[in-house]
Design a protein around this motif. Structure first.
Motif, PDB file in Angstrom:
ATOM      1  N   PHE A 157       7.351  -1.336  -4.500  1.00  0.00           N
ATOM      2  CA  PHE A 157       7.808  -0.981  -3.153  1.00  0.00           C
ATOM      3  C   PHE A 157       7.167  -1.897  -2.112  1.00  0.00           C
ATOM      4  O   PHE A 157       7.862  -2.422  -1.225  1.00  0.00           O
ATOM      5  CB  PHE A 157       7.466   0.477  -2.852  1.00  0.00           C
ATOM      6  N   LEU A 158       5.865  -2.099  -2.197  1.00  0.00           N
ATOM      7  CA  LEU A 158       5.177  -2.948  -1.219  1.00  0.00           C
ATOM      8  C   LEU A 158       5.621  -4.403  -1.334  1.00  0.00           C
ATOM      9  O   LEU A 158       5.746  -5.103  -0.318  1.00  0.00           O
ATOM     10  CB  LEU A 158       3.660  -2.842  -1.404  1.00  0.00           C
ATOM     11  N   PHE A 159       5.890  -4.857  -2.560  1.00  0.00           N
ATOM     12  CA  PHE A 159       6.395  -6.221  -2.731  1.00  0.00           C
ATOM     13  C   PHE A 159       7.766  -6.371  -2.075  1.00  0.00           C
ATOM     14  O   PHE A 159       8.015  -7.341  -1.351  1.00  0.00           O
ATOM     15  CB  PHE A 159       6.485  -6.568  -4.220  1.00  0.00           C
ATOM     16  N   GLY A 160       8.659  -5.415  -2.338  1.00  0.00           N
ATOM     17  CA  GLY A 160       9.993  -5.475  -1.735  1.00  0.00           C
ATOM     18  C   GLY A 160       9.932  -5.397  -0.220  1.00  0.00           C
ATOM     19  O   GLY A 160      10.672  -6.105   0.480  1.00  0.00           O
ATOM     20  N   LEU A 161       9.049  -4.538   0.299  1.00  0.00           N
ATOM     21  CA  LEU A 161       8.901  -4.401   1.746  1.00  0.00           C
ATOM     22  C   LEU A 161       8.367  -5.690   2.365  1.00  0.00           C
ATOM     23  O   LEU A 161       8.836  -6.126   3.433  1.00  0.00           O
ATOM     24  CB  LEU A 161       7.969  -3.228   2.054  1.00  0.00           C
ATOM     25  N   ALA A 213      15.706  -5.750   0.263  1.00  0.00           N
ATOM     26  CA  ALA A 213      16.341  -4.451   0.499  1.00  0.00           C
ATOM     27  C   ALA A 213      16.763  -3.813  -0.818  1.00  0.00           C
ATOM     28  O   ALA A 213      16.649  -2.593  -1.004  1.00  0.00           O
ATOM     29  CB  ALA A 213      17.562  -4.627   1.415  1.00  0.00           C
ATOM     30  N   ALA A 214      17.248  -4.628  -1.776  1.00  0.00           N
ATOM     31  CA  ALA A 214      17.679  -4.108  -3.072  1.00  0.00           C
ATOM     32  C   ALA A 214      16.519  -3.523  -3.862  1.00  0.00           C
ATOM     33  O   ALA A 214      16.687  -2.571  -4.638  1.00  0.00           O
ATOM     34  CB  ALA A 214      18.351  -5.218  -3.878  1.00  0.00           C
ATOM     35  N   ILE A 215      15.331  -4.066  -3.668  1.00  0.00           N
ATOM     36  CA  ILE A 215      14.154  -3.558  -4.368  1.00  0.00           C
ATOM     37  C   ILE A 215      13.700  -2.226  -3.781  1.00  0.00           C
ATOM     38  O   ILE A 215      13.393  -1.268  -4.514  1.00  0.00           O
ATOM     39  CB  ILE A 215      13.015  -4.594  -4.310  1.00  0.00           C
ATOM     40  N   ILE A 216      13.651  -2.118  -2.447  1.00  0.00           N
ATOM     41  CA  ILE A 216      13.076  -0.917  -1.833  1.00  0.00           C
ATOM     42  C   ILE A 216      14.080   0.219  -1.695  1.00  0.00           C
ATOM     43  O   ILE A 216      13.688   1.393  -1.647  1.00  0.00           O
ATOM     44  CB  ILE A 216      12.460  -1.231  -0.455  1.00  0.00           C
ATOM     45  N   PHE A 217      15.392  -0.087  -1.652  1.00  0.00           N
ATOM     46  CA  PHE A 217      16.379   0.957  -1.388  1.00  0.00           C
ATOM     47  C   PHE A 217      16.388   2.049  -2.461  1.00  0.00           C
ATOM     48  O   PHE A 217      16.386   3.235  -2.142  1.00  0.00           O
ATOM     49  CB  PHE A 217      17.769   0.331  -1.229  1.00  0.00           C
ATOM     50  N   PRO A 218      16.402   1.708  -3.779  1.00  0.00           N
ATOM     51  CA  PRO A 218      16.394   2.786  -4.775  1.00  0.00           C
ATOM     52  C   PRO A 218      15.079   3.558  -4.808  1.00  0.00           C
ATOM     53  O   PRO A 218      15.050   4.722  -5.211  1.00  0.00           O
ATOM     54  CB  PRO A 218      16.612   2.043  -6.104  1.00  0.00           C
ATOM     55  N   LEU A 219      13.978   2.913  -4.394  1.00  0.00           N
ATOM     56  CA  LEU A 219      12.665   3.536  -4.542  1.00  0.00           C
ATOM     57  C   LEU A 219      12.409   4.624  -3.514  1.00  0.00           C
ATOM     58  O   LEU A 219      11.630   5.541  -3.769  1.00  0.00           O
ATOM     59  CB  LEU A 219      11.571   2.465  -4.453  1.00  0.00           C
ATOM     60  N   PHE A 220      13.064   4.544  -2.334  1.00  0.00           N
ATOM     61  CA  PHE A 220      12.830   5.598  -1.342  1.00  0.00           C
ATOM     62  C   PHE A 220      13.296   6.938  -1.898  1.00  0.00           C
ATOM     63  O   PHE A 220      12.640   7.970  -1.707  1.00  0.00           O
ATOM     64  CB  PHE A 220      13.525   5.254  -0.014  1.00  0.00           C
ATOM     65  N   LEU A 221      14.419   6.936  -2.606  1.00  0.00           N
ATOM     66  CA  LEU A 221      14.941   8.169  -3.193  1.00  0.00           C
ATOM     67  C   LEU A 221      14.029   8.666  -4.311  1.00  0.00           C
ATOM     68  O   LEU A 221      13.735   9.864  -4.406  1.00  0.00           O
ATOM     69  CB  LEU A 221      16.358   7.935  -3.722  1.00  0.00           C
ATOM     70  N   ALA A 222      13.554   7.746  -5.150  1.00  0.00           N
ATOM     71  CA  ALA A 222      12.651   8.131  -6.240  1.00  0.00           C
ATOM     72  C   ALA A 222      11.343   8.710  -5.694  1.00  0.00           C
ATOM     73  O   ALA A 222      10.823   9.701  -6.230  1.00  0.00           O
ATOM     74  CB  ALA A 222      12.361   6.915  -7.116  1.00  0.00           C
ATOM     75  N   MET A 223      10.812   8.123  -4.643  1.00  0.00           N
ATOM     76  CA  MET A 223       9.538   8.593  -4.071  1.00  0.00           C
ATOM     77  C   MET A 223       9.680   9.998  -3.488  1.00  0.00           C
ATOM     78  O   MET A 223       8.792  10.843  -3.627  1.00  0.00           O
ATOM     79  CB  MET A 223       9.042   7.598  -3.018  1.00  0.00           C
ATOM     80  N   ILE A 224      10.814  10.258  -2.834  1.00  0.00           N
ATOM     81  CA  ILE A 224      11.043  11.598  -2.283  1.00  0.00           C
ATOM     82  C   ILE A 224      11.204  12.611  -3.415  1.00  0.00           C
ATOM     83  O   ILE A 224      10.627  13.707  -3.384  1.00  0.00           O
ATOM     84  CB  ILE A 224      12.287  11.593  -1.370  1.00  0.00           C
TER      85      ILE A 224
END
Length: 446
Positions: A80-84, A114-125
């Motif tokens: 996530f931090l890398f993608g951000l 954006a492709a890296i972080i977009f799926p992870l926001f849902l997983a983190m929630i």
């Protein structure tokens, strides 16, 4: 008393990742308003200007399916931090771009972030919140994302008119730094599953096929539809899509589990999501261009006009959420597609009058449709699959959404070159009509 504690850390995390979702969605809409100014300042052709938007969407669509799998291998926080960081650094590069080529390249890399972080926001929630409050958390993040999306045209117009179009990119790193700090302080990592692999061959086939088709559609207006390069590109793209489909069917851990599309509800849901995102490109890119070229509005005034499209979405999202379990998904989807068709028929019929007051009702009507196109279909995707495939289904739905925007801009650009704004709006109305007919049959069991 500490501002962040074990009791409230999940809510701080929710606020941070919701802002990331907002940034990703903001970059879908904010650039459209500034596009005529960027085009003039950097000396871009109409086609090159549209690549500024589609370079972002293309890499986003090609790599969004792999973001979650990379996190399985290397850890959610690290990825996530890398993608951000990639998203933020490329945003700075976009703002300092000295030429159209540099801007398009930076936008492509920004789309990868954006492709890296977009799926992870849902997983983190999903990981952080228990089931009894998970729905409220997802609704909150959706509301934040919708707000960013709605404000995109206005923010783009403000910066372009009163500062510089470059500030639409320079604002991103400030938000990214705050988000990175909050996520680092509040995230609690989880064990990673062993034995997960990334389908690199499938990824290469899909990315190359998508690029060939989009390149052919985007460049045909400049090179001609009979140009050997265009014909070869389109043909190669279709062949590679066929190879991708056959290859994925034989994999034990495919990038996209294509046999899931044998379910009519699953296929209809993804097609509806694709269509909804496709329709956003005429609304946020070509309406913005129309407002500044044919209606002779300033970027800020054009931003106000375009903002009418998502203006009613927060209200209709609440209505859609309240009745989501009371009205059959089939009728919700058909209502959304019917309203979307009506909106674009209105725009196709009124654009030539060059009257802003006659044109804007179509934008307001379109805003009513989107919650009924995204909310019931995402739920239907999960309900159509066994529980252990919900993650795969969600990833496919994300890919369908971003691919819809990519193809939507490419097709609309080709239509604009052939027949102007009227053809752009008419083709979108035709697509939503055809999907309406298909959905009427596909959702009979939903």
């Amino acid at each position: 008393m500490q501002a962040i504690s074990d009791a409230n850390r999940k809510w701080w995390l929710l606020g941070a990742v919701s802002c990331v979702l907002g940034l990703v969605l903001l970059d879908e809409t904010v650039v459209g308003i500034a596009l005529p100014t960027i085009q003039k300042e950097l000396g871009l052709s109409n086609n090159d200007a549209h690549w500024v938007v589609n370079a972002y969407l293309l890499t986003f669509a090609c790599f969004v399916a792999v973001g979650g799998k990379i996190a399985d291998l290397f850890g959610i926080l690290r990825v996530f931090l890398f993608g951000l960081a990639l998203f933020a650094i490329c945003s700075v590069a976009c703002g300092f771009a000295p030429s159209g080529g540099a801007l398009i390249a930076a936008r492509a890399l920004q789309g990868l972030g954006a492709a890296i972080i977009f799926p992870l926001f849902l997983a983190m929630i999903t990981i952080t919140f228990p089931k009894d409050v998970r729905g409220a958390a997802l609704a909150t993040s959706g509301a934040v994302g919708t707000t960013f999306l709605a404000l995109g045209p206005l923010v783009g117009g403000l910066f372009t008119d009163f500062l510089s179009w470059r500030w639409i990119f320079w604002i991103n790193p400030f938000v990214a730094v705050v988000v990175a700090v909050l996520v680092t302080l509040t995230w609690r990592d989880v064990p990673r599953p062993a034995g997960r692999q990334i389908d690199w061959i499938g990824l290469l086939l899909m990315a190359t096929a998508m690029f060939c088709v989009v390149f052919g559609l985007m460049e045909a207006s400049d090179l001609g539809w009979r140009n050997p390069l265009i014909l070869a590109s389109m043909f190669l793209g279709l062949v590679l899509f066929g190879l991708f489909w056959r290859f994925e069917l034989r994999q034990s851990m495919p990038l996209i589990e294509v046999d899931l599309f044998s379910s009519p509800v699953f296929a209809g849901s993804n097609l509806t999501i694709f269509t909804a995102q496709y329709a956003k490109m005429p609304l946020f890119v070509f309406v913005a261009l129309y407002a500044q070229t044919d209606l002779h509005l300033t970027p800020f005034q054009a931003g106000v006009v375009v903002m009418l499209a998502p203006a009613l979405q927060p209200i209709t999202a609440v209505v859609c959420g309240r009745y989501a379990d009371k009205i059959a998904k089939r009728w919700q989807v058909l209502f959304g597609l019917g309203v979307l068709t009506l909106a674009f028929l209105w725009q196709a019929a009124t654009w030539s009058y060059e009257n802003v007051f006659l044109f804007v009702p179509g934008l307001l009507i379109a805003g009513l449709a989107f919650p009924f196109l995204f909310t019931p279909t995402r739920a239907a995707v999960s309900e159509a699959l066994p529980e252990h495939k919900h993650g795969q289904g969600g990833g496919i739905a994300m890919t369908s959404q971003i691919a819809g925007g990519t193809v939507g801009l490419a097709v609309s650009s080709a239509a604009f070159a052939l027949g102007g704004f009227g053809l752009v709006f008419a083709l979108t109305a035709l697509l939503s009509t055809l999907v309406f007919i298909y959905a009427a049959f596909a959702f009979r069991g939903a």
